[in-house]
Design an enzyme around this catalytic site. Structure first.
Site, PDB file in Angstrom:
ATOM      1  N   ARG A 121     -17.581  11.959  -2.914  1.00 11.71           N
ATOM      2  CA  ARG A 121     -17.351  10.810  -3.756  1.00 11.71           C
ATOM      3  C   ARG A 121     -16.135  11.102  -4.765  1.00 11.71           C
ATOM      4  O   ARG A 121     -15.898  10.347  -5.689  1.00 11.71           O
ATOM      5  CB  ARG A 121     -18.740  10.618  -4.634  1.00 11.71           C
ATOM      6  CG  ARG A 121     -19.725  10.037  -3.634  1.00 11.71           C
ATOM      7  CD  ARG A 121     -20.881   9.323  -4.678  1.00 11.71           C
ATOM      8  NE  ARG A 121     -22.013   9.062  -3.716  1.00 11.71           N
ATOM      9  CZ  ARG A 121     -23.037   9.514  -3.575  1.00 11.71           C
ATOM     10  NH1 ARG A 121     -23.371  10.728  -3.701  1.00 11.71           N
ATOM     11  NH2 ARG A 121     -24.159   8.942  -2.729  1.00 11.71           N
ATOM     12  N   LYS A 143      -1.967   4.637  -3.957  1.00 12.79           N
ATOM     13  CA  LYS A 143      -2.397   3.886  -2.999  1.00 12.79           C
ATOM     14  C   LYS A 143      -2.513   4.831  -1.783  1.00 12.79           C
ATOM     15  O   LYS A 143      -1.512   5.661  -1.157  1.00 12.79           O
ATOM     16  CB  LYS A 143      -1.356   2.930  -2.744  1.00 12.79           C
ATOM     17  CG  LYS A 143      -1.474   1.550  -3.403  1.00 12.79           C
ATOM     18  CD  LYS A 143      -0.475   0.642  -2.993  1.00 12.79           C
ATOM     19  CE  LYS A 143      -0.606  -0.782  -3.512  1.00 12.79           C
ATOM     20  NZ  LYS A 143       0.390  -2.143  -3.044  1.00 12.79           N
ATOM     21  N   GLU A 185      13.725   2.174   0.738  1.00 12.56           N
ATOM     22  CA  GLU A 185      12.842   2.019  -0.406  1.00 12.56           C
ATOM     23  C   GLU A 185      13.509   2.151  -1.828  1.00 12.56           C
ATOM     24  O   GLU A 185      13.103   1.584  -2.906  1.00 12.56           O
ATOM     25  CB  GLU A 185      11.661   3.153  -0.483  1.00 12.56           C
ATOM     26  CG  GLU A 185      10.576   2.960   0.594  1.00 12.56           C
ATOM     27  CD  GLU A 185       9.635   1.866   0.663  1.00 12.56           C
ATOM     28  OE1 GLU A 185       9.789   1.008  -0.439  1.00 12.56           O
ATOM     29  OE2 GLU A 185       8.892   1.607   1.451  1.00 12.56           O
ATOM     30  N   LYS A 227       9.043   2.924 -10.539  1.00  9.44           N
ATOM     31  CA  LYS A 227       7.643   2.928  -9.819  1.00  9.44           C
ATOM     32  C   LYS A 227       6.426   3.273 -10.934  1.00  9.44           C
ATOM     33  O   LYS A 227       5.583   2.441 -11.027  1.00  9.44           O
ATOM     34  CB  LYS A 227       7.288   3.949  -8.713  1.00  9.44           C
ATOM     35  CG  LYS A 227       6.011   3.883  -7.867  1.00  9.44           C
ATOM     36  CD  LYS A 227       5.897   2.758  -6.838  1.00  9.44           C
ATOM     37  CE  LYS A 227       4.636   2.814  -6.437  1.00  9.44           C
ATOM     38  NZ  LYS A 227       4.684   3.746  -5.133  1.00  9.44           N
ATOM     39  N   GLU A 237      -2.786  -3.928  -8.825  1.00 10.81           N
ATOM     40  CA  GLU A 237      -1.991  -5.176  -8.299  1.00 10.81           C
ATOM     41  C   GLU A 237      -2.789  -6.420  -8.414  1.00 10.81           C
ATOM     42  O   GLU A 237      -2.985  -7.194  -7.663  1.00 10.81           O
ATOM     43  CB  GLU A 237      -1.901  -4.785  -6.737  1.00 10.81           C
ATOM     44  CG  GLU A 237      -0.594  -5.510  -6.285  1.00 10.81           C
ATOM     45  CD  GLU A 237      -0.229  -5.191  -4.602  1.00 10.81           C
ATOM     46  OE1 GLU A 237      -0.417  -5.896  -3.907  1.00 10.81           O
ATOM     47  OE2 GLU A 237       0.133  -4.069  -4.542  1.00 10.81           O
ATOM     48  N   ARG A 242       2.599  -5.377  -9.865  1.00  5.67           N
ATOM     49  CA  ARG A 242       2.710  -4.519  -8.753  1.00  5.67           C
ATOM     50  C   ARG A 242       3.168  -5.026  -7.370  1.00  5.67           C
ATOM     51  O   ARG A 242       3.607  -4.194  -6.498  1.00  5.67           O
ATOM     52  CB  ARG A 242       1.649  -3.600  -8.757  1.00  5.67           C
ATOM     53  CG  ARG A 242       1.818  -2.433  -7.836  1.00  5.67           C
ATOM     54  CD  ARG A 242       0.656  -1.129  -7.763  1.00  5.67           C
ATOM     55  NE  ARG A 242       0.994  -0.006  -6.968  1.00  5.67           N
ATOM     56  CZ  ARG A 242       0.350   1.263  -6.907  1.00  5.67           C
ATOM     57  NH1 ARG A 242      -0.899   1.207  -7.743  1.00  5.67           N
ATOM     58  NH2 ARG A 242       0.491   1.968  -6.149  1.00  5.67           N
ATOM     59  N   ASN A 246       5.992  -4.730  -2.920  1.00  4.15           N
ATOM     60  CA  ASN A 246       5.886  -4.962  -1.449  1.00  4.15           C
ATOM     61  C   ASN A 246       6.947  -5.995  -1.291  1.00  4.15           C
ATOM     62  O   ASN A 246       6.779  -6.349   0.108  1.00  4.15           O
ATOM     63  CB  ASN A 246       4.255  -5.683  -1.487  1.00  4.15           C
ATOM     64  CG  ASN A 246       3.490  -5.072  -1.643  1.00  4.15           C
ATOM     65  OD1 ASN A 246       3.454  -3.754  -0.996  1.00  4.15           O
ATOM     66  ND2 ASN A 246       2.445  -5.310  -2.371  1.00  4.15           N
ATOM     67  N   HIS A 249       7.942  -5.963   2.691  1.00 11.10           N
ATOM     68  CA  HIS A 249       6.691  -5.319   3.469  1.00 11.10           C
ATOM     69  C   HIS A 249       5.955  -6.212   4.180  1.00 11.10           C
ATOM     70  O   HIS A 249       5.573  -5.896   5.399  1.00 11.10           O
ATOM     71  CB  HIS A 249       5.929  -4.484   2.222  1.00 11.10           C
ATOM     72  CG  HIS A 249       6.102  -3.018   1.886  1.00 11.10           C
ATOM     73  ND1 HIS A 249       7.674  -2.940   1.185  1.00 11.10           N
ATOM     74  CD2 HIS A 249       5.802  -2.100   2.007  1.00 11.10           C
ATOM     75  CE1 HIS A 249       7.986  -2.046   0.744  1.00 11.10           C
ATOM     76  NE2 HIS A 249       6.693  -1.163   1.539  1.00 11.10           N
ATOM     77  N   HIS A 267       8.594   3.120   9.125  1.00  8.30           N
ATOM     78  CA  HIS A 267       8.307   2.293   8.048  1.00  8.30           C
ATOM     79  C   HIS A 267       9.426   1.769   7.106  1.00  8.30           C
ATOM     80  O   HIS A 267       9.488   0.671   7.201  1.00  8.30           O
ATOM     81  CB  HIS A 267       7.039   3.263   7.094  1.00  8.30           C
ATOM     82  CG  HIS A 267       7.010   2.187   6.060  1.00  8.30           C
ATOM     83  ND1 HIS A 267       5.893   0.954   6.009  1.00  8.30           N
ATOM     84  CD2 HIS A 267       6.832   2.483   4.791  1.00  8.30           C
ATOM     85  CE1 HIS A 267       5.834   0.470   4.871  1.00  8.30           C
ATOM     86  NE2 HIS A 267       6.395   1.271   3.905  1.00  8.30           N
TER      87      HIS A 267
END
Length: 370
Positions: A121, A143, A185, A227, A237, A242, A246, A249, A267
């Site tokens: 957990r 993320k 990026e 960032k 988000e 935030r 993207n 993306h 990517h």
């Protein structure tokens, strides 16, 4: 060494940036540990270059460790990769108070972060990014995810690291293509809300890619600060702040899906093409000037990044690509929020355009660039 904090109240954490930090990492990790033991997860490429140096530093700080070396590439960021990693962590006796070190690029960071969010957990992890893309983007913000056949990063969780350690000298062993993918990026931060930084990229991007150390430090520090600021303002988000990260993306993930999440299109390369498409779509709908869209395309082309459907190796119809976008994790109420722009450094979130409009654009205006 430079340092800054991602301000998240009791879950705030530092980002350290400095040449040679991997050789000194034991001194920075030791204060975090409840027991003098950690686990390192990396891939075969990174292990060859940096696992020994990192392990030596831990040993000098009297920290014992074990390591798990995975195959490189997006294929590792899967159900199978997650199962292997979580079973190994449990077999190693990981405790909630432990800190697992993710040594590698975005794939390793995402996979380790997600595994640590669910094992017992939740346990702690430390990001040690070794690619430009991970250093300027994916290692910061919490993320974490894996890919599934339906789409990229669809299974995941928000799970913040306890520490991010960035050693820019790791970029010296990075292949030029991987470096370019990370540079996309970097450019993104200028296009979101900082036109002056995009102008800096136009002037210094080629030097950064050619090995200019000062340019690399500037790009990393500026990107990480941007960032961190955005994450602190909108961690999960929920306020469309935030979501601006993207940019490119939604289009880019569709291109990745069409190329099978493979080495055909990295990517960052997909994001580069996606940012061009986002600007061209904005121009086609009268939101920004055609000159701004062309300026973005021209810069990415000048550093040999994909800047069109053709240069991304994609030759399919707009409906197919829009269909990939329909599975985007950002879809809400059946609508996909798009990150569009009113000009360089003026990105915004909108739900005013349906996927039918995107498909028509990809078959029309965008296809002209094939």
């Amino acid at each position: 060494m430079e340092s800054l904090i991602v301000e998240l109240g009791s879950r705030s954490y530092p980002i350290l940036i400095g040449d040679g930090l991997i050789r000194d990492i034991g001194d920075h990790v030791a204060p975090l540990l409840k027991r003098p033991r950690t686990m390192i997860v990396t891939d075969t490429h990174v292990a060859d270059h940096y696992l020994t140096a990192l392990g030596t530093s831990l040993a000098m700080a009297n920290i014992s460790f074990s390591s798990f070396v995975l195959d490189p590439g997006e294929g590792t960021k899967s159900w199978a990769g997650l199962a292997r990693l979580t079973e190994w962590l449990i077999g190693e006796g990981v405790e909630r108070g432990d800190h697992v070190i993710a040594l590698g690029g975005g794939v390793i960071g995402d996979l380790v972060g997600f595994a640590c969010s669910i094992v017992k957990r939740g346990c702690n992890f430390i990001q040690v990014p070794t690619t430009l893309l991970a250093q300027v983007d994916s290692s910061v913000g919490g993320k974490t995810a894996i890919n599934v056949p339906a789409g990229k990063n669809l299974i995941g969780a928000f799970h913040q690291p306890a520490l991010v350690v960035i050693d820019p000298t790791t970029l010296e062993t990075l292949p030029r293509r991987e470096l370019g993918a990370g540079y996309a990026e970097v450019v993104k931060y200028g296009l979101i809300d900082d036109a002056d930084f995009f102008a800096w990229c136009e002037e210094h991007g080629a030097a950064l890619l050619a090995g200019d150390s000062a340019a690399r430090h500037k790009a990393i520090a500026h990107s990480v600060a941007a960032k961190a600021r955005i994450v602190a303002a909108d961690e999960r988000e929920t306020q469309d702040i935030r979501a601006l990260l993207n940019l490119g993306h939604s289009f880019g993930h569709a291109l990745e899906a069409e190329t099978g999440y493979s080495d055909r299109l990295l990517h960052g390369e997909a994001v580069a093409a996606g940012m061009v498409l986002a600007h061209q779509f904005s121009a086609a709908n009268g939101l920004c000037s055609a000159a701004d869209a062309e300026r973005v395309r021209a810069h990415l082309a000048s550093v040999d990044l994909p800047h069109s459907l053709a240069s991304a190796g994609v030759n399919t119809d707009g409906a197919t690509l829009a269909g990939h976008m329909a599975h985007d994790k950002k879809v809400r109420g059946g609508k996909l929020p798009l990150i569009l722009t009113r000009g360089i450094g003026q990105s915004f979130v909108t739900e005013d355009y349906g996927l039918d409009a995107v498909a028509a654009f990809l078959d029309g205006d965008a296809s002209a660039d094939r």
